[in-house]
Write an enzyme that holds these catalytic residues in place. Structure first.
Site, PDB file in Angstrom:
ATOM      1  N   LYS A  39       0.843  -0.951   0.089  1.00 49.08           N
ATOM      2  CA  LYS A  39      -0.162   0.198   0.028  1.00 49.08           C
ATOM      3  C   LYS A  39       1.121   0.898  -0.294  1.00 49.08           C
ATOM      4  O   LYS A  39       1.973   1.207   0.954  1.00 49.08           O
ATOM      5  CB  LYS A  39      -0.974   0.041   1.601  1.00 49.08           C
ATOM      6  N   GLY A  44       6.130   0.600   5.225  1.00 49.29           N
ATOM      7  CA  GLY A  44       7.070   0.106   5.498  1.00 49.29           C
ATOM      8  C   GLY A  44       7.805   0.204   3.459  1.00 49.29           C
ATOM      9  O   GLY A  44       8.910  -0.345   2.776  1.00 49.29           O
ATOM     10  N   CYS A  45       6.639   0.605   3.498  1.00 52.57           N
ATOM     11  CA  CYS A  45       6.274   0.148   1.470  1.00 52.57           C
ATOM     12  C   CYS A  45       7.086   1.378   0.896  1.00 52.57           C
ATOM     13  O   CYS A  45       7.807   1.821   0.234  1.00 52.57           O
ATOM     14  CB  CYS A  45       4.692   0.337   1.365  1.00 52.57           C
ATOM     15  N   THR A  46       7.196   3.146   2.304  1.00 54.11           N
ATOM     16  CA  THR A  46       7.432   3.700   2.044  1.00 54.11           C
ATOM     17  C   THR A  46       8.890   3.149   1.898  1.00 54.11           C
ATOM     18  O   THR A  46      10.359   4.209   1.120  1.00 54.11           O
ATOM     19  CB  THR A  46       6.895   5.212   3.061  1.00 54.11           C
ATOM     20  N   GLY A  49      10.579   2.008  -1.389  1.00 58.51           N
ATOM     21  CA  GLY A  49      10.801   2.764  -2.309  1.00 58.51           C
ATOM     22  C   GLY A  49      11.161   3.961  -2.232  1.00 58.51           C
ATOM     23  O   GLY A  49      12.499   3.757  -3.066  1.00 58.51           O
TER      24      GLY A  49
END
Length: 157
Positions: A39, A44-46, A49
């Protein structure tokens, strides 16, 4: 049918940020990293990325294009990309066609509740469109460095 190591990845298209349409076939001659994440704008995704962003020049030097993939909308992706200054495109997979192709939809648990979600996974595709390496159930720390090392090694092969 899901992708298999050392086999060609079927061509697919997906809506991408910057008003583009992603096509795997259009990238023949370049290595491709596809990283699937759950998401936009979550911790974690930030962090994941940002790792790809921070190593972007090194991936480019290894003749490797990086793309992030999630089920979020293009509008959500545009906001996430702008806020984090990602130099690569994000692909929207709202209908889960790309997620199904790479078999990254898994049963997950959060606070005791089960749901189907994206299993954080990364795939390295060679210049001929053949899947050469995959990382499934990824833990963010150190992951981008491992993918970069594999891309650099593959580029020299």
């Amino acid at each position: 049918m899901a992708v298999v190591i050392d086999q060609p990845v079927p061509d697919f298209e997906a809506q991408a940020t910057s008003g583009r349409t992603f096509s795997l076939a259009a990238l023949k001659g370049k290595q491709v990293v596809l990283y699937f994440y759950p998401k936009d704008s979550t911790p974690g995704c930030t962090t994941q990325g940002q790792g790809f962003r921070d190593q972007h020049a090194a991936f480019q030097a290894a003749d490797t294009e990086v793309f992030g993939v999630s089920r979020d909308s293009v509008k959500s992706h545009e906001n996430f990309k702008a806020k984090q200054a990602f130099p690569f495109e994000l692909l929207s997979d709202k209908d889960e066609a790309v997620c199904q192709l790479f078999d990254v939809i898994k049963l997950k648990k959060l606070y005791g509740k089960e749901y189907l979600g994206v299993d954080r996974s990364t795939f390295l595709i060679d210049k001929d469109g053949v899947l050469r390496q995959e990382w499934r159930g990824v833990k963010v720390p150190g992951h981008v460095d491992a993918v970069l090392a594999a891309a650099q090694a593959l580029n020299k092969a």
